[in-house]
Scaffold this motif. Structure first.
Motif, PDB file in Angstrom:
ATOM      1  N   VAL A 150      -8.405 -37.851 -62.447  1.00 38.00           N
ATOM      2  CA  VAL A 150      -7.080 -37.978 -63.663  1.00 38.00           C
ATOM      3  C   VAL A 150      -8.368 -38.379 -65.283  1.00 38.00           C
ATOM      4  O   VAL A 150      -7.561 -37.650 -65.655  1.00 38.00           O
ATOM      5  CB  VAL A 150      -6.677 -39.935 -63.592  1.00 38.00           C
ATOM      6  N   ALA A 151      -9.285 -38.510 -64.445  1.00 41.54           N
ATOM      7  CA  ALA A 151     -10.810 -37.947 -65.577  1.00 41.54           C
ATOM      8  C   ALA A 151     -10.974 -37.439 -66.617  1.00 41.54           C
ATOM      9  O   ALA A 151     -11.311 -37.341 -67.906  1.00 41.54           O
ATOM     10  CB  ALA A 151     -11.423 -39.349 -65.068  1.00 41.54           C
ATOM     11  N   ALA A 152     -11.280 -36.342 -65.666  1.00 37.07           N
ATOM     12  CA  ALA A 152     -11.173 -34.816 -65.923  1.00 37.07           C
ATOM     13  C   ALA A 152      -9.378 -34.121 -66.956  1.00 37.07           C
ATOM     14  O   ALA A 152      -9.868 -33.309 -67.569  1.00 37.07           O
ATOM     15  CB  ALA A 152     -11.694 -34.227 -64.887  1.00 37.07           C
ATOM     16  N   ILE A 153      -8.579 -35.355 -66.676  1.00 39.22           N
ATOM     17  CA  ILE A 153      -7.467 -34.035 -67.042  1.00 39.22           C
ATOM     18  C   ILE A 153      -7.073 -35.045 -68.485  1.00 39.22           C
ATOM     19  O   ILE A 153      -7.522 -34.371 -69.309  1.00 39.22           O
ATOM     20  CB  ILE A 153      -6.499 -34.804 -65.935  1.00 39.22           C
ATOM     21  N   ALA A 154      -7.623 -36.281 -68.808  1.00 39.05           N
ATOM     22  CA  ALA A 154      -7.623 -36.851 -69.336  1.00 39.05           C
ATOM     23  C   ALA A 154      -8.702 -36.570 -71.124  1.00 39.05           C
ATOM     24  O   ALA A 154      -8.393 -36.311 -72.122  1.00 39.05           O
ATOM     25  CB  ALA A 154      -8.085 -38.077 -69.259  1.00 39.05           C
ATOM     26  N   GLY A 155     -10.279 -35.897 -70.516  1.00 37.24           N
ATOM     27  CA  GLY A 155     -10.492 -35.340 -71.097  1.00 37.24           C
ATOM     28  C   GLY A 155     -10.061 -33.934 -70.864  1.00 37.24           C
ATOM     29  O   GLY A 155     -10.710 -33.745 -72.975  1.00 37.24           O
ATOM     30  N   PHE A 156      -9.664 -33.312 -70.778  1.00 34.08           N
ATOM     31  CA  PHE A 156      -8.978 -31.998 -71.446  1.00 34.08           C
ATOM     32  C   PHE A 156      -8.376 -32.084 -72.221  1.00 34.08           C
ATOM     33  O   PHE A 156      -8.469 -31.162 -73.079  1.00 34.08           O
ATOM     34  CB  PHE A 156      -8.720 -31.123 -69.979  1.00 34.08           C
ATOM     35  N   GLY A 157      -6.789 -33.205 -72.195  1.00 33.13           N
ATOM     36  CA  GLY A 157      -5.997 -32.829 -73.202  1.00 33.13           C
ATOM     37  C   GLY A 157      -6.886 -33.438 -74.065  1.00 33.13           C
ATOM     38  O   GLY A 157      -6.176 -33.058 -75.098  1.00 33.13           O
ATOM     39  N   THR A 158      -7.604 -33.921 -74.565  1.00 31.18           N
ATOM     40  CA  THR A 158      -8.373 -34.257 -76.059  1.00 31.18           C
ATOM     41  C   THR A 158      -9.429 -33.386 -76.485  1.00 31.18           C
ATOM     42  O   THR A 158      -9.214 -33.242 -77.515  1.00 31.18           O
ATOM     43  CB  THR A 158      -9.481 -35.409 -75.290  1.00 31.18           C
ATOM     44  N   ALA A 159     -10.162 -32.766 -75.474  1.00 28.70           N
ATOM     45  CA  ALA A 159     -10.342 -30.840 -76.201  1.00 28.70           C
ATOM     46  C   ALA A 159      -9.664 -30.380 -76.559  1.00 28.70           C
ATOM     47  O   ALA A 159      -9.755 -29.528 -77.538  1.00 28.70           O
ATOM     48  CB  ALA A 159     -11.763 -30.431 -75.054  1.00 28.70           C
ATOM     49  N   ALA A 160      -8.586 -30.130 -75.519  1.00 31.10           N
ATOM     50  CA  ALA A 160      -7.025 -29.991 -76.457  1.00 31.10           C
ATOM     51  C   ALA A 160      -6.669 -30.132 -77.937  1.00 31.10           C
ATOM     52  O   ALA A 160      -6.776 -29.229 -78.680  1.00 31.10           O
ATOM     53  CB  ALA A 160      -5.937 -29.365 -75.055  1.00 31.10           C
ATOM     54  N   GLU A 161      -6.498 -30.906 -77.831  1.00 33.49           N
ATOM     55  CA  GLU A 161      -5.845 -31.605 -79.310  1.00 33.49           C
ATOM     56  C   GLU A 161      -6.733 -31.763 -80.465  1.00 33.49           C
ATOM     57  O   GLU A 161      -7.024 -31.532 -81.372  1.00 33.49           O
ATOM     58  CB  GLU A 161      -5.941 -32.977 -79.282  1.00 33.49           C
ATOM     59  N   ILE A 162      -8.152 -31.571 -79.958  1.00 30.98           N
ATOM     60  CA  ILE A 162      -9.067 -31.445 -81.242  1.00 30.98           C
ATOM     61  C   ILE A 162      -9.307 -30.147 -81.172  1.00 30.98           C
ATOM     62  O   ILE A 162      -9.536 -30.065 -82.508  1.00 30.98           O
ATOM     63  CB  ILE A 162     -11.022 -31.595 -80.879  1.00 30.98           C
ATOM     64  N   ALA A 163      -9.778 -29.200 -80.342  1.00 27.65           N
ATOM     65  CA  ALA A 163      -9.253 -28.002 -80.818  1.00 27.65           C
ATOM     66  C   ALA A 163      -8.120 -27.125 -81.065  1.00 27.65           C
ATOM     67  O   ALA A 163      -8.151 -25.995 -82.157  1.00 27.65           O
ATOM     68  CB  ALA A 163      -9.773 -26.913 -79.248  1.00 27.65           C
ATOM     69  N   SER A 164      -7.207 -27.368 -80.849  1.00 32.18           N
ATOM     70  CA  SER A 164      -5.842 -27.071 -82.131  1.00 32.18           C
ATOM     71  C   SER A 164      -5.847 -27.532 -83.356  1.00 32.18           C
ATOM     72  O   SER A 164      -5.349 -27.110 -83.755  1.00 32.18           O
ATOM     73  CB  SER A 164      -4.500 -28.085 -81.484  1.00 32.18           C
ATOM     74  N   GLY A 165      -6.053 -28.815 -83.655  1.00 28.27           N
ATOM     75  CA  GLY A 165      -7.028 -29.807 -84.725  1.00 28.27           C
ATOM     76  C   GLY A 165      -7.621 -29.151 -85.436  1.00 28.27           C
ATOM     77  O   GLY A 165      -7.408 -28.600 -87.050  1.00 28.27           O
ATOM     78  N   ALA A 166      -8.669 -28.051 -85.187  1.00 25.27           N
ATOM     79  CA  ALA A 166      -9.370 -27.747 -86.050  1.00 25.27           C
ATOM     80  C   ALA A 166      -9.584 -26.097 -86.034  1.00 25.27           C
ATOM     81  O   ALA A 166     -10.654 -25.704 -86.652  1.00 25.27           O
ATOM     82  CB  ALA A 166     -10.273 -27.829 -85.867  1.00 25.27           C
ATOM     83  N   LEU A 167      -8.142 -25.698 -85.771  1.00 23.32           N
ATOM     84  CA  LEU A 167      -8.409 -24.237 -84.941  1.00 23.32           C
ATOM     85  C   LEU A 167      -8.754 -23.341 -86.187  1.00 23.32           C
ATOM     86  O   LEU A 167     -10.371 -22.291 -86.149  1.00 23.32           O
ATOM     87  CB  LEU A 167      -7.389 -23.895 -84.328  1.00 23.32           C
ATOM     88  N   GLU A 168      -8.265 -22.989 -87.296  1.00 23.62           N
ATOM     89  CA  GLU A 168      -8.162 -22.612 -88.757  1.00 23.62           C
ATOM     90  C   GLU A 168     -10.146 -22.476 -89.194  1.00 23.62           C
ATOM     91  O   GLU A 168     -10.641 -21.732 -90.041  1.00 23.62           O
ATOM     92  CB  GLU A 168      -7.414 -22.445 -89.533  1.00 23.62           C
ATOM     93  N   ARG A 169     -10.060 -23.946 -89.923  1.00 24.72           N
ATOM     94  CA  ARG A 169     -10.506 -24.163 -90.300  1.00 24.72           C
ATOM     95  C   ARG A 169     -12.663 -23.874 -89.223  1.00 24.72           C
ATOM     96  O   ARG A 169     -13.600 -23.066 -89.830  1.00 24.72           O
ATOM     97  CB  ARG A 169     -10.976 -25.797 -90.337  1.00 24.72           C
ATOM     98  N   GLU A 170     -12.750 -24.130 -88.302  1.00 23.82           N
ATOM     99  CA  GLU A 170     -13.530 -23.932 -87.226  1.00 23.82           C
ATOM    100  C   GLU A 170     -14.022 -22.154 -86.863  1.00 23.82           C
ATOM    101  O   GLU A 170     -14.684 -21.773 -86.785  1.00 23.82           O
ATOM    102  CB  GLU A 170     -13.213 -24.320 -86.138  1.00 23.82           C
ATOM    103  N   ALA A 171     -12.798 -21.744 -86.849  1.00 29.33           N
ATOM    104  CA  ALA A 171     -12.895 -19.876 -86.644  1.00 29.33           C
ATOM    105  C   ALA A 171     -13.695 -19.478 -87.740  1.00 29.33           C
ATOM    106  O   ALA A 171     -14.443 -18.665 -87.776  1.00 29.33           O
ATOM    107  CB  ALA A 171     -11.297 -19.496 -86.317  1.00 29.33           C
ATOM    108  N   GLU A 172     -13.377 -20.125 -89.079  1.00 28.15           N
ATOM    109  CA  GLU A 172     -13.889 -19.577 -90.425  1.00 28.15           C
ATOM    110  C   GLU A 172     -15.179 -19.479 -89.958  1.00 28.15           C
ATOM    111  O   GLU A 172     -16.095 -18.707 -90.699  1.00 28.15           O
ATOM    112  CB  GLU A 172     -13.012 -19.993 -91.287  1.00 28.15           C
TER     113      GLU A 172
END
Length: 390
Positions: free
Chosen positions: A245-267
């Motif tokens: 559960v703990a690792a899964i929750a961390g995965f979800g949080t990391a995915a949400e952060i990555a999704s939200g900043a994708l274009e800006r961070e890629a540039e």
């Protein structure tokens, strides 16, 4: 460089845990219940898993019900690459076609017999030969084919024409798996746009915990008849065992952060990557950037300086406070010949010196400057040795 200060440029191996992820993991660690239990404590644990399932699904344009959590990208690939992966009511796959530059978890982790496996060639930039693939699919006739093509190469960052490969495969009635471990969170990934049937992910490439990954199916019309881990009915029966559960929750949080900043961070990362690459070329004009003519991940470049061996260079950079990787780093931490570079036709003398720089969420302009300073010292030492030997 200040005492104890280090520059970490090995995000393709593992991206450091994001602070927000660490908080999510700690919160989930404190939940007492088993996610399979019906009481309030169990439901709280289940809620963490289902929230993460939604977050991971959004990262790749999928539906949450089609996300299956595993112990990582390797297990995910091992689970999917089997003759038992098929559309509901359809026969299983009888032949597996693998890209020559695939990750070892694909090349060595599948569950097909050796005589049912063929390797798809790549060109000098590491890009899949689509003409070869089309001809082979035509030859296959009524044979049920599964192919595996990575979205981005872990060593070079080179992107593959996955959508085109998927179109060809489906025209001939086959199925396609994509290893999206290196691509997800760095470039846009949408399963529908790619037209793929299944992809695999790993959390620690995007600032999530190590030891957690996922299989993501394009729809609920697929099944995996031969499960790897059998037991209870967790993960809809695809993967037994009490969920992490703990690792899964961390995965979800990391995915949400990555999704939200994708274009800006890629540039941002592309700008830093290009700057670091230009500095290497200035310091060593004879440097060779692998896959430079291909479209690549915005955070990755692999280079070699003639006469500089990777094993020696990695130690020198490490002593200078800079963490890099060799393009041929293996699990033992040693350096061995790279099958990716071999598939691209890179000369052995040059491939022995290929280093990989991979940036990530924690990388700053100061890191690039420190990398360049270390590179200048390493190259200067090499040139001095060449001069004294002349």
């Amino acid at each position: 460089m200040a005492a104890g200060q280090r520059t970490y440029l090995d995000h393709n191996a593992t991206s450091p845990l994001r602070p927000e992820v660490a908080e999510a993991v700690l919160r989930a660690f404190q939940l007492p219940g088993n996610a399979s239990s019906v009481h309030a404590e169990g439901r709280a644990a289940r809620a963490e898993i289902e929230r993460a399932r939604e977050q991971v699904a959004r990262l790749v344009g999928a539906r949450a019900k089609n996300v299956v959590f595993t112990s990582g990208g390797t297990e995910a690939a091992n689970l999917v690459l089997t003759p038992g992966f098929r559309r509901l009511g359809k026969p299983g796959c009888t032949r597996l076609l693998l890209g020559a530059a695939e990750h070892p978890c694909v090349l060595n982790g599948h569950r097909f017999s050796s005589d049912a496996v063929e390797i798809l060639p790549v060109d000098s930039n590491g890009i899949l030969d689509l003409a070869w693939l089309e001809a082979r699919l035509r030859e296959a006739g009524d044979e049920h084919v599964l192919i595996s093509v990575q979205l981005a190469n872990n060593e070079t960052g080179v992107l593959q024409p996955v959508a085109e490969a998927a179109r060809l495969v489906h025209e001939h009635g086959g199925l396609i798996h994509t290893d999206a471990v290196q691509a997800a969170g760095k470039i846009p990934v949408d399963m529908t746009e790619l037209g793929i049937d299944v992809l695999t992910l790993s959390a620690h490439k995007i600032g999530g915990p190590k030891g957690i990954g996922a299989v993501v199916l394009a729809s609920d019309q697929f099944e995996i008849a031969e499960r790897l881990i059998r037991g209870g009915g967790q993960e809809k029966g695809f993967r037994a065992g009490t969920e992490n559960v703990a690792a899964i929750a961390g995965f979800g949080t990391a995915a949400e952060i990555a999704s939200g900043a994708l274009e800006r961070e890629a540039e941002r990362l592309r700008t830093l990557r290009d700057e670091a690459e230009a500095l290497v070329r200035r310091i060593a004009p004879d440097a060779v950037v692998v896959g430079a003519q291909a479209e690549r991940l915005p955070n990755t470049f692999a280079f070699a300086i003639p006469g500089l061996k990777a094993e020696t260079a990695l130690i020198a950079f490490d002593l200078a406070g800079v963490a890099l990787s060799s393009g041929s780093a293996c699990s033992s931490g040693k350096v061995k010949r790279s099958h990716v570079l071999d598939a691209m036709g890179v000369e052995p003398a040059l491939s022995k010196g290929v280093l990989r720089v991979s940036l990530g969420w924690s990388t700053t302009k100061e890191d690039v400057i420190r990398f360049a300073e270390a590179c200048e010292r390493v190259v200067g030492t090499l040139y001095k040795r060449k001069a004294s030997a002349a």
